[in-house]
Design an enzyme around this catalytic site. Structure first.
Site, short mmCIF file in Angstrom:
data_model
loop_
_atom_site.label_atom_id
_atom_site.label_comp_id
_atom_site.label_asym_id
_atom_site.label_seq_id
_atom_site.Cartn_x
_atom_site.Cartn_y
_atom_site.Cartn_z
N SER A 1 1.01 -1.28 0.15
CA SER A 1 0.06 -0.06 0.01
C SER A 1 0.95 1.25 -0.09
CB SER A 1 -1.01 0.23 1.14
OG SER A 1 -1.56 -1.18 1.21
N1 SAM Z 1 -0.21 -4.82 4.40
C1 SAM Z 1 0.47 -5.14 3.25
C2 SAM Z 1 1.86 -4.30 3.24
O1 SAM Z 1 2.17 -3.92 4.04
O2 SAM Z 1 2.26 -4.82 1.87
C3 SAM Z 1 -0.28 -4.68 1.80
C4 SAM Z 1 -1.33 -5.73 1.77
S1 SAM Z 1 -2.13 -5.80 0.13
C5 SAM Z 1 -2.72 -4.45 -0.30
C6 SAM Z 1 -3.32 -6.94 0.51
C7 SAM Z 1 -2.79 -8.37 0.95
O3 SAM Z 1 -3.90 -8.97 1.63
C8 SAM Z 1 -2.43 -9.28 -0.17
O4 SAM Z 1 -1.07 -9.94 0.09
C9 SAM Z 1 -3.46 -10.12 -0.25
O5 SAM Z 1 -2.83 -11.40 -0.62
C10 SAM Z 1 -4.08 -10.43 1.25
N2 SAM Z 1 -5.12 -11.03 1.37
C11 SAM Z 1 -6.51 -11.01 0.87
N3 SAM Z 1 -7.52 -11.50 1.35
C12 SAM Z 1 -6.79 -11.98 2.55
C13 SAM Z 1 -7.29 -13.07 3.30
N4 SAM Z 1 -8.71 -13.30 3.57
N5 SAM Z 1 -6.37 -13.36 4.66
C14 SAM Z 1 -5.22 -12.76 4.44
N6 SAM Z 1 -4.91 -12.12 3.49
C15 SAM Z 1 -5.57 -11.75 2.61
#
Ligand code: SAM
Length: 222
Positions: free
Chosen positions: A69
């Site tokens: 993000s």
């Molecule tokens: N917090 C992260 C960072 O600092 O890089 C950015 C996150 S990215 C915008 C969203 C993440 O959420 C992705 O890696 C995706 O695979 C994960 N994600 C989506 N649904 C999820 C779930 N139900 N449980 C865990 N992770 C999930």
């Protein structure tokens, strides 16, 4: 991403300083939050080909169709959690591990859940390399939370879901805060929910945002 990393020269230091100034101008005034952004090397957590863009206030691809993000969004969500240092925090969506590394400096322990195996493994390696010792990364569906580690004083959801997953509300301590994006797939509202008493919640809308999908039993279908 690869194992060999640039240690970060003066260019990265200057770029990080400019980012801090931008965060300040955007209203991030909490000294502890700004110190955390000063301390965590974002360029260490993204693909090497993108390192020169590490301190732009923008999201960047990290593989698997996912993103790290934008720092401004990470900062606003972090500040909204109102961490004082003693909290147990749940993060849903580890991604690159950047948000987790920031939270690690502001709370006592961080439990982070990522659904994609490659990203979970990569984030574990990155956090080890940065010597972050109070974050545990689990592979799984974070919309179910982590009942064995609950209750949490703070929960941050870093992917956009249709609604706030009930298991996460169930795992929020009284007095705790949950921050995350919920709404339509194309655009969400960023919410902060406070648990004001047993089964009592107050919800505030903090603004509009757009995140990748929260995929899971209490999110969007894969
Ligand atoms: N917090 C992260 C960072 O600092 O890089 C950015 C996150 S990215 C915008 C969203 C993440 O959420 C992705 O890696 C995706 O695979 C994960 N994600 C989506 N649904 C999820 C779930 N139900 N449980 C865990 N992770 C999930």
């Amino acid at each position: 991403m690869t194992g060999s990393r640039s240690s970060g020269g003066s260019g990265f230091v200057r770029a990080r300083q400019r980012l801090l100034e931008r965060l300040g101008a955007q209203g991030i005034t909490d000294r502890r939050v700004l110190d955390a952004f000063r301390a965590v090397a974002r360029h260490e957590l993204i693909p090497e080909a993108l390192q020169l863009r590490a301190y732009e206030d923008t999201s960047l691809p990290i593989g698997g169709g996912q993103t790290i993000s934008a720092p401004g969004v990470v900062a606003a969500m972090t500040a909204a959690l109102e961490l004082t240092g003693s909290e147990s925090v749940l993060e849903v969506g580890t991604g690159s591990g950047y948000q987790a590394a920031i939270l690690a400096r502001l709370a006592s322990r961080v439990v982070s859940i990522e659904r994609l195996p490659r990203l979970a493994a990569e984030a574990r390696r990155s956090l080890d390399r940065l010597r972050v010792s109070n974050v545990v990364v689990h592979l799984g569906d974070g919309t179910a939370g982590r009942p064995s580690d609950a209750p949490f004083d703070a929960i941050i959801v870093t992917a956009g879901g249709p609604e706030i997953p009930q298991p996460l509300l169930d795992q929020l301590a009284v007095g705790g805060r949950l921050v995350g994006p919920f709404g339509a797939r194309e655009e969400q509202s960023l919410y902060r929910v406070r648990c004001t008493g047993p089964l009592q919640f107050e919800r505030e809308r903090l603004g509009r945002c757009r995140f990748v999908d929260l995929v899971g039993a209490h999110g969007w279908a894969a």
